[in-house]
Design an enzyme around this catalytic site. Structure first.
Site, short mmCIF file in Angstrom:
data_model
loop_
_atom_site.label_atom_id
_atom_site.label_comp_id
_atom_site.label_asym_id
_atom_site.label_seq_id
_atom_site.Cartn_x
_atom_site.Cartn_y
_atom_site.Cartn_z
N CYS A 245 0.82 -1.21 0.00
CA CYS A 245 0.00 0.00 0.00
C CYS A 245 0.86 1.27 0.00
O CYS A 245 1.47 1.59 -1.02
CB CYS A 245 -0.99 -0.04 1.16
SG CYS A 245 -2.44 1.00 0.89
N HIS A 330 -3.83 -5.32 -0.01
CA HIS A 330 -3.45 -5.86 1.31
C HIS A 330 -3.48 -7.39 1.30
O HIS A 330 -4.54 -7.99 1.51
CB HIS A 330 -4.40 -5.33 2.38
CG HIS A 330 -4.17 -3.90 2.73
ND1 HIS A 330 -3.33 -3.50 3.74
CD2 HIS A 330 -4.64 -2.76 2.17
CE1 HIS A 330 -3.30 -2.18 3.80
NE2 HIS A 330 -4.09 -1.71 2.85
N GLU A 332 -2.44 -9.26 3.57
CA GLU A 332 -2.75 -9.75 4.92
C GLU A 332 -4.25 -9.68 5.21
O GLU A 332 -4.70 -10.14 6.26
CB GLU A 332 -1.97 -8.93 5.96
CG GLU A 332 -2.57 -7.60 6.36
CD GLU A 332 -2.43 -6.52 5.31
OE1 GLU A 332 -3.00 -5.44 5.49
OE2 GLU A 332 -1.73 -6.75 4.29
#
Length: 360
Positions: A245, A330, A332
């Site tokens: 990001c 993202h 994660e």
């Protein structure tokens, strides 16, 4: 109590107050995820933003101790269609209303959030103020005379280094506003994680003798974090680097590319991204208001690896000469799908290959 959202174009949305009894100003952005309001609220990337949730019912599974992405949420407010005061979930330890009060964050319920979202999609994200009681444009207009701060990364980053021990590779995680989900993924892979402040120097990083560097997500305009550019430029030829990001945008800037602000950003848990080399499409979780200008990559040594299916913007790059890669989304998740989670494994492979190369 009556509470009103005023946008800087003079549009108002009247509803009911919940959460903290404070008035505030922030950038109004919308998030299209069906679940994950706790993770959104506590994501440091939402610093100074008023989050509009398009899903009509929010708070129905409460809030728990495990799903926070930071210890102190920095969002300016939460705007929903309907808030649930009686959550039902075995993990719930508090209501959304009580959680917002705890962190002094105001909420607004009872407004047509999809109409508000369409307004922001048409005109672009803009600043807004939450005002309690009766108000008119004449009484609130002056509040927009003050610009929002630009030091979000400084405020959300750790102030001092700390270590999470592990038996695997040592990873330096540069905290520009890192979600705890990034730490969890590294720890899951047995990494020893050294978390460092956003303004750390390359020399300070190298004193920890890391095997790789992770550049985290974070809030605001990447051009407001100039201290990161010499850090990245110095480390790229030396260590494997993985950016997520804001970290992705900073790699581009450090390489000589440019970034720009999107009209209304990408914020949601179902954004399709295509990997150019394989043609595989991944459903991703995203939260960003800026993007890398693809035309500016020509002489940087970076090439595009991933592209957003919806609007064609750059979603990933890699360096042709250095062990550096990054993605705009993202992997994660939290909230969102784990389709892209294997990028952490790719990073681990890059770290191992570099260690073997250095050891030869």
């Amino acid at each position: 109590m009556k509470r009103t959202l005023w946008l800087e174009d003079g549009t108002s949305f009247v509803g009911t107050a919940f959460g903290a009894s404070v008035e505030t100003i922030g950038e109004v952005v919308f998030q299209t995820g069906m679940t994950g309001y706790q993770e959104m609220l506590s994501d440091p990337s939402y610093c100074d933003q008023l989050i509009v949730l398009t899903n009509p019912l929010i708070g129905n599974y409460g809030v728990n101790r495990e799903d926070f992405e930071t210890t102190v949420p920095m969002a300016k407010g939460l705007i929903v269609k309907e808030v649930c005061d009686t959550p039902s979930n075995f993990r719930s330890t508090a209501t959304l209303h009580d959680t917002l009060k705890r962190f002094n964050i105001p909420g607004l319920a009872g407004v047509d959030t999809r109409m508000l979202t369409r307004h922001l999609r048409s005109l672009g994200v803009m600043r807004g103020v939450l005002v309690d009681g009766d108000s008119t444009w004449e009484t609130v207009q002056h509040r927009f005379d003050v610009l929002l701060p630009t030091n979000q990364v400084e405020r959300v980053s750790t102030k001092r280094a700390y270590v999470s021990t592990g038996s695997g590779p040592r990873i330096a995680l540069i905290d520009f506003g890192a979600k705890l989900g990034i730490m969890r993924e590294l720890v899951k892979r047995d990494c020893e994680v050294v978390v460092l402040p956003h303004d750390v120097t390359a020399e300070e990083v190298m004193r920890y003798e890391p095997d790789g560097v992770m550049l985290s997500n974070g809030p605001g305009d990447p051009k407001d974090v100039p201290t990161a550019l010499p850090l990245i430029e110095r480390l790229m030829p030396t260590l494997p680097i993985f950016g997520i990001c804001l970290g992705h945008q900073l790699i581009a800037l450090a390489s000589g590319a440019n970034t720009f602000k999107l009209p209304f950003g990408h914020r949601g848990a179902n954004h399709p991204v295509v990997e150019l080399e394989t043609g595989a499409v991944t459903i991703t979780s995203q939260n960003h208001g800026y993007a890398v200008d693809e035309a500016s990559l020509a002489t940087t040594g970076l090439v595009v690896t991933h592209r957003a299916v919806n609007d064609g913007t750059v979603e990933g790059v890699k360096h042709l000469h250095h062990p550096t890669f990054s993605v705009q989304y993202h992997p994660e998740a939290a909230p969102g799908p784990y389709d892209a989670n294997d990028l952490f494994d790719r990073f681990m492979q890059l770290v191992q290959e570099n260690k073997q190369k250095v050891g030869m």
